[in-house]
Design an enzyme around this catalytic site. Structure first.
Site, PDB file in Angstrom:
ATOM      1  N   SER A   9      45.176  64.631  67.711  1.00 35.48           N
ATOM      2  CA  SER A   9      45.273  63.235  67.294  1.00 35.48           C
ATOM      3  C   SER A   9      46.718  62.808  67.489  1.00 35.48           C
ATOM      4  CB  SER A   9      44.780  63.105  65.860  1.00 35.48           C
ATOM      5  OG  SER A   9      44.688  61.762  65.504  1.00 35.48           O
ATOM      6  N   HIS A  36      42.067  61.661  69.635  1.00 35.08           N
ATOM      7  CA  HIS A  36      42.019  60.274  69.154  1.00 35.08           C
ATOM      8  C   HIS A  36      43.074  59.490  69.898  1.00 35.08           C
ATOM      9  CE1 HIS A  36      40.776  62.189  65.083  1.00 35.08           C
ATOM     10  NE2 HIS A  36      39.741  62.063  65.875  1.00 35.08           N
ATOM     11  N   ASP A 129      40.692  65.293  60.392  1.00 38.23           N
ATOM     12  CA  ASP A 129      39.577  65.536  61.305  1.00 38.23           C
ATOM     13  C   ASP A 129      39.726  66.939  61.908  1.00 38.23           C
ATOM     14  OD1 ASP A 129      37.265  65.066  62.680  1.00 38.23           O
ATOM     15  OD2 ASP A 129      38.130  63.691  64.155  1.00 38.23           O
TER      16      ASP A 129
END
Ligand code: SAM
Lengths: 186, 282
Positions: A9, A36, A129
């Site tokens: 991310s 992400h 996550d």
């Protein structure tokens, strides 16, 4: 067959740019990445990684098989899942903790298909996550690799992974790459 | 076999039995849905209903016909956005609208319309292009609950900011706020936008042709279907379309062999396909 899934991310693109060039040319395992990035940025990330990496890098294509020796990147806007027949499936189910694609969704579905053949890797990121996914991977016999939080540009995601799932190896990307190379028999 | 492997094997049986119950008790056929996503949703549903196991969920569903709407709602997750994938709307405007304009009356089918974001988006663009008045739109979904909220046309006002950006990226020519009224953090879409829309329940798995359409939109619905069901639905669309009719699917959807034999891609228009004529070489 060993299969590698990677979640990243914030700060993750840097970690990916460090990690991928260190993988053996011709590495005979599929790699699948959820990162992400902003809307429509999946393509850009894929192009950028393709330039630094000797393995072919492409967007994971809907309904197509997971291929060894290829780096598959999740498209922006879709969750990426693995079907039992080892093909990619897309979903536009709700975002999970503001993310679609979600690392957990990929990790859990891959863990259930590949079980002890799976290696999950969590890199830099600003949320949690991947932690739950990594726990599922370990529970089903796979291995968990986590980027050393001291090296990660944003350590939150590696820290959450270690706390919730634990790690078989927690190390800087160069060492993670060496481990990945060693798992895959030529 | 480890305990975890055993647990997954057991769960696979439970999902099979759930699918069987939905089919035999209520006629909803989920057998050809992609297994991974379906399992995720059934798990979520068991959690939402607080039943613990999927078997207990199945028992509850079998005995609670009054909750079937909720069950279908939970299994269908109507996630959508206004002007999702603006490039596709731009392509429709540039490549499909000019052909639609040549017809005296236009029929459009939006299959899997969820809560209607896509229906209002398309209606707005048709209006701005001067095509809405001669259009008849069928908006269908498997979920009654979603159709009811589509009909109502009320959305969180906070959705409208990103929607406005995508509206312009889609080729919108006025301002999105011209098409809704904001009140109490909610946006109510202009009622005129659904004057020519018929909302109806239609199940792509089991229901057949009900109209002759010039354009079908079915975006991000077939991604949940296996190859066999996808092929069935593509044939249903081919049978519904007029000669040279258009099909618009979601970004990067892979229509596979069935799709390639029935449709050809429209050049310069991502995700837009045109029905092949019967004599055309593949
Ligand atoms: C993810 S939404 C897509 C919404 C919209 N088309 C979009 O792209 O934003 C998928 C929709 O397909 C509907 N659906 C699922 N199975 C269906 C079926 N068998 N027949 C008709 N609609 C179905 C679901 O209820 C849901 O509303």
């Amino acid at each position: 067959m060993t299969v590698i899934v990677i979640g990243s991310s914030a700060g993750g693109p840097q970690a990916l740019h460090d990690l991928l060039p260190l993988l053996k040319p011709g590495l005979a395992a599929p790699l699948i990445i959820v990162s992400h990035v902003g809307e429509n940025m999946g393509d850009l990330l894929t192009e950028g990684l393709a330039r630094t990496c000797t393995l072919p890098v492409r967007i994971a294509a809907e309904r197509m098989p997971v291929e060894p020796g290829v780096v598959h990147v999740a498209p922006s806007g879709y969750h990426l899942l693995i079907e039992p027949d080892r093909r990619f499936a897309y979903s536009v189910d709700e975002r999970i903790r503001f993310s679609r694609p979600s690392i957990d969704v990929l990790f859990v579905s891959a863990a259930e298909v590949y079980r002890d053949e799976l290696v999950g890797v969590v890199l830099s990121g600003a949320n949690a996550d991947g932690a739950e996914g990594l726990r599922t991977i370990r529970r089903l016999g796979g291995l968990a690799l986590v980027q050393d939080p001291n090296e990660a540009i944003v350590p939150t995601m590696p820290l959450a992974a270690i706390e919730q799932a634990g790690a078989d190896i927690c190390a800087p990307t160069a060492i993670l790459a060496a481990h990945i190379n060693s798992y895959v028999r030529p | 076999m480890t305990e975890e492997d055993d647990h997954l094997a057991l769960e696979a049986i439970e999902v099979d039995l759930f699918i069987e119950a939905m089919l035999r008790r209520y006629g909803y056929d989920f057998r050809d849905y992609g297994r991974t996503s379906l399992t995720r949703r059934v798990r979520n549903l068991a959690q939402q209903f607080g039943t613990g196991t999927i078997s207990a969920l199945t028992a509850l569903v079998l005995h609670s016909p009054e909750r079937i709407g909720e069950v279908i709602g939970g299994l269908s997750v109507p996630a959508s956005d206004f002007f999702r994938d603006p490039a596709i709307f731009r392509a429709l405007k540039a490549h499909v609208f000019p052909v639609l304009a040549s017809y005296a009356r236009i029929t459009i089918w939006q299959a899997g319309c969820a809560r209607g974001e896509e229906v209002y988006s398309l209606a707005i663009l048709l209006k701005e292009a001067g095509l809405y008045e001669k259009s008849r739109i069928f908006a269908t979904d498997i979920s009654e609950t979603s159709l009811a909220s589509a009909q109502e046309g009320i959305f969180p006002l906070s959705d409208m900011r990103d929607a406005s950006r995508r509206y312009f990226e889609s080729g919108g020519t006025q301002s999105l706020s011209a098409h809704y009224h904001a009140r109490y953090e909610r946006a109510k879409l202009d009622r005129g936008l659904i004057d020519n829309v018929t909302f109806a329940e239609h199940n792509l798995v089991t229901d057949g042709v009900f109209c002759e359409a010039h354009l079908i939109l079915c975006r991000n619905v077939m991604i949940y279907f296996n190859d066999r069901l996808q092929a069935r639905v593509l044939n249903l669309f081919a049978d519904t379309l007029v000669r040279g009719g258009f099909l618009c699917v979601g970004d990067r959807e892979n229509l596979r062999v069935a799709g390639a034999s029935l449709f050809r891609p429209v050049e310069g228009a991502p995700s837009v396909f045109r029905l092949r004529s019967p004599v055309e070489p593949p």
